[in-house]
Design a protein around this motif. Structure first.
Motif, short mmCIF file in Angstrom:
data_model
loop_
_atom_site.label_atom_id
_atom_site.label_comp_id
_atom_site.label_asym_id
_atom_site.label_seq_id
_atom_site.Cartn_x
_atom_site.Cartn_y
_atom_site.Cartn_z
N PRO A 106 -11.35 17.54 -2.56
CA PRO A 106 -10.08 18.09 -2.07
C PRO A 106 -10.12 18.48 -0.59
O PRO A 106 -9.13 18.32 0.13
N ILE A 107 -11.28 18.98 -0.11
CA ILE A 107 -11.41 19.29 1.32
C ILE A 107 -11.28 18.02 2.14
O ILE A 107 -10.61 18.00 3.18
N LEU A 108 -11.91 16.94 1.68
CA LEU A 108 -11.82 15.66 2.39
C LEU A 108 -10.37 15.16 2.42
O LEU A 108 -9.91 14.65 3.45
N ILE A 109 -9.65 15.33 1.32
CA ILE A 109 -8.24 14.94 1.27
C ILE A 109 -7.42 15.78 2.24
O ILE A 109 -6.56 15.27 2.97
N ALA A 110 -7.70 17.09 2.28
CA ALA A 110 -6.97 17.99 3.18
C ALA A 110 -7.24 17.63 4.64
O ALA A 110 -6.33 17.66 5.48
N VAL A 111 -8.48 17.30 4.96
CA VAL A 111 -8.84 16.90 6.32
C VAL A 111 -8.13 15.60 6.70
O VAL A 111 -7.65 15.44 7.83
N THR A 112 -8.04 14.68 5.75
CA THR A 112 -7.32 13.43 6.00
C THR A 112 -5.84 13.70 6.27
O THR A 112 -5.24 13.10 7.17
N SER A 271 -0.72 2.21 11.66
CA SER A 271 -0.06 1.37 10.65
C SER A 271 -1.04 0.74 9.66
O SER A 271 -0.65 0.31 8.57
N ARG A 272 -2.34 0.68 10.02
CA ARG A 272 -3.30 -0.01 9.15
C ARG A 272 -4.49 0.86 8.77
O ARG A 272 -4.68 1.18 7.58
N ASP A 273 -5.30 1.26 9.76
CA ASP A 273 -6.58 1.91 9.46
C ASP A 273 -6.43 3.29 8.83
O ASP A 273 -7.09 3.59 7.83
N LEU A 274 -5.57 4.13 9.40
CA LEU A 274 -5.39 5.47 8.86
C LEU A 274 -4.79 5.45 7.45
O LEU A 274 -5.28 6.16 6.56
N PRO A 275 -3.75 4.63 7.18
CA PRO A 275 -3.23 4.55 5.81
C PRO A 275 -4.26 4.03 4.80
O PRO A 275 -4.34 4.54 3.68
N ILE A 276 -5.04 3.03 5.20
CA ILE A 276 -6.06 2.49 4.29
C ILE A 276 -7.14 3.54 4.02
O ILE A 276 -7.57 3.73 2.88
N MET A 277 -7.58 4.24 5.06
CA MET A 277 -8.58 5.30 4.88
C MET A 277 -8.04 6.39 3.95
O MET A 277 -8.76 6.87 3.06
N SER A 278 -6.78 6.77 4.13
CA SER A 278 -6.16 7.81 3.30
C SER A 278 -6.05 7.35 1.86
O SER A 278 -6.34 8.12 0.92
N ALA A 279 -5.63 6.10 1.65
CA ALA A 279 -5.47 5.57 0.30
C ALA A 279 -6.81 5.51 -0.43
O ALA A 279 -6.91 5.85 -1.62
N LEU A 280 -7.87 5.11 0.27
CA LEU A 280 -9.19 5.05 -0.34
C LEU A 280 -9.71 6.44 -0.70
O LEU A 280 -10.38 6.62 -1.73
N THR A 281 -9.40 7.42 0.13
CA THR A 281 -9.81 8.80 -0.15
C THR A 281 -9.14 9.31 -1.41
O THR A 281 -9.78 9.94 -2.27
N LEU A 282 -7.85 9.04 -1.55
CA LEU A 282 -7.13 9.44 -2.76
C LEU A 282 -7.64 8.67 -3.98
O LEU A 282 -7.79 9.24 -5.07
N LEU A 283 -7.93 7.38 -3.80
CA LEU A 283 -8.44 6.57 -4.91
C LEU A 283 -9.79 7.10 -5.38
O LEU A 283 -10.07 7.10 -6.59
N LEU A 284 -10.62 7.56 -4.45
CA LEU A 284 -11.92 8.13 -4.81
C LEU A 284 -11.73 9.32 -5.74
O LEU A 284 -12.46 9.49 -6.71
N ALA A 285 -10.75 10.17 -5.43
CA ALA A 285 -10.48 11.34 -6.27
C ALA A 285 -9.97 10.91 -7.64
O ALA A 285 -10.41 11.41 -8.68
N LEU A 286 -9.05 9.94 -7.66
CA LEU A 286 -8.43 9.50 -8.92
C LEU A 286 -9.43 8.81 -9.83
O LEU A 286 -9.46 9.03 -11.05
N ILE A 287 -10.28 7.96 -9.23
CA ILE A 287 -11.18 7.15 -10.04
C ILE A 287 -12.31 7.96 -10.65
O ILE A 287 -12.97 7.52 -11.59
N CYS A 288 -12.54 9.16 -10.12
CA CYS A 288 -13.61 10.01 -10.65
C CYS A 288 -13.15 10.87 -11.84
O CYS A 288 -13.97 11.54 -12.47
N PHE A 289 -11.86 10.87 -12.14
CA PHE A 289 -11.38 11.66 -13.27
C PHE A 289 -11.84 11.07 -14.59
O PHE A 289 -12.19 9.89 -14.67
N PRO A 290 -11.85 11.87 -15.65
CA PRO A 290 -12.44 11.43 -16.92
C PRO A 290 -11.94 10.10 -17.44
O PRO A 290 -12.72 9.30 -17.96
N PHE A 291 -10.66 9.81 -17.33
CA PHE A 291 -10.16 8.57 -17.91
C PHE A 291 -10.54 7.34 -17.10
O PHE A 291 -10.24 6.22 -17.48
N PHE A 292 -11.24 7.51 -15.95
CA PHE A 292 -11.72 6.37 -15.17
C PHE A 292 -13.25 6.25 -15.21
O PHE A 292 -13.79 5.32 -14.67
N LYS A 293 -13.91 7.22 -15.84
CA LYS A 293 -15.36 7.29 -15.67
C LYS A 293 -16.11 6.29 -16.55
O LYS A 293 -15.60 5.77 -17.53
#
Length: 333
Positions: A106-112, A271-293
């Motif tokens: 969450p800190i990494l997401i907030a920094v992003t 338009s490209r790098d920052l949105p992709i970096m942000s999307a990957l950061t959110l995906l990292l959080a989502l994919i670590c939840f129990p239903f993705f593990k």
């Protein structure tokens, strides 16, 4: 050509050897001070392996080309999540502890989110750079304080046990320092040799830049994360990525902006790098939840409340990184 091949072989051997020594040193430091390997992964492994990005940031700012610092930092962050965690998960499932899920990610997401807010006007002013550096100092202090508090609580709650074998801090620090230096040197040798061989074979400079150079700048993080995961130190691997991304986003960009404020930012960054970096950061959080593990993470969570992902998640991240490289190639041509 022969010298280049020798550089590749020697660089690869040194890279593997130094990654093992670096991880051993980091674990030894963590044990000596009674700290979690995750925190050591963030503070030492993550920040240490980001040293090349830091050098590029300072030099680009001093040469009045601070835009390079942005591309270097955000491109490295994208590689850290998509490439490094992707490859690591293909070798061994990535396990993320509850503390990382509830505090550090969450800190990494907030920094992003803060980065998006500061960069939305297309500039990174001296004040913006100062804010990024202050936030970094605050996060580092917070993590150290939290870890010390947790250490004190563990000592208070846990029963007294026989003292463990004492870890040599001198040996651990020596392994850490030697491992880090050789990680950086060996990765540069490997990249230099690979570029020369590719050029001799007629590979285009564009393809070399998108593959060998792009991956080469992330070799220290990649090698240390794989070595950590292989030794069962998953905390170190994940902490490495989170710490490196925080360092790149806050310090690499912050110092560049303080030295030379970034004006008229390249449109591709927004338009490209920052949105992709942000999307990957959110995906990292989502994919670590129990239903993705993964199955291994599921078994671990029953006792330790751990999260994570396995080969499917790793393949997803790796495919996204390949797609990112293809996008870069299409837009560059």
């Amino acid at each position: 050509m022969i010298l280049s091949i020798v550089a590749i072989v020697v660089g690869l051997i040194l890279l593997v050897w130094s990654a093992d020594r670096f991880v051993d040193g980091a674990v030894g430091v963590a044990q000596f001070f009674g700290m979690s390997t995750f925190l050591i992964g963030m503070l030492i492994v993550g920040f240490g392996t980001s040293a090349p990005e830091m050098v590029v940031s300072v030099l680009s700012a001093l040469n009045n080309t601070p835009q390079l610092a942005l591309g270097n930092a955000y491109g490295s962050n994208i590689a850290n999540i998509a490439l490094i965690l992707g490859v690591t998960a293909l070798i061994i499932p990535v396990v993320v502890k509850k503390e990382a899920m509830t505090r550090d990610i969450p800190i990494l997401i907030a920094v992003t989110a803060l980065t998006i807010l500061l960069l939305k006007d297309g500039n990174v002013s001296l004040i913006d750079g100062a804010i990024l550096l202050i936030v970094f100092a605050g996060i580092t202090a917070f993590n150290i304080f939290t870890e010390l508090h947790a250490k004190h609580k563990r000592k208070k709650d846990e029963p007294i046990e026989a003292p463990a074998e004492k870890v040599s801090i001198v040996k651990s620090l020596a392994l850490l320092l030697v491992g880090l230096v050789l990680l950086i040197v060996s990765s540069r040798m490997l990249v230099w040799g690979a570029i020369n061989v590719a050029q001799a074979l007629g590979v285009s400079d564009l393809l070399i830049g998108l593959t060998i150079v792009a991956v080469g700048t992330s070799l220290p993080e990649l090698a240390s994360s794989i070595a950590a995961a292989r030794k069962g130190e998953n905390d170190l691997a994940v902490g490495n990525v989170i710490g490196s991304n925080l360092f790149n986003t806050l310090v690499v960009v912050g110092i560049a902006a303080v030295i030379t404020p970034i004006k008229a930012m390249d449109a591709d960054v927004l338009s490209r790098d920052l949105p992709i970096m942000s999307a990957l950061t959110l995906l990292l959080a989502l994919i670590c939840f129990p239903f993705f593990k993964s199955k291994r993470a599921k078994a671990a969570r029953k006792t330790n409340e751990q999260f994570g992902f396995g080969r499917i998640g790793g393949a997803l991240f790796l495919s996204l990184y390949v797609a990112y490289l293809v996008l870069l190639g299409i837009q560059t041509v």
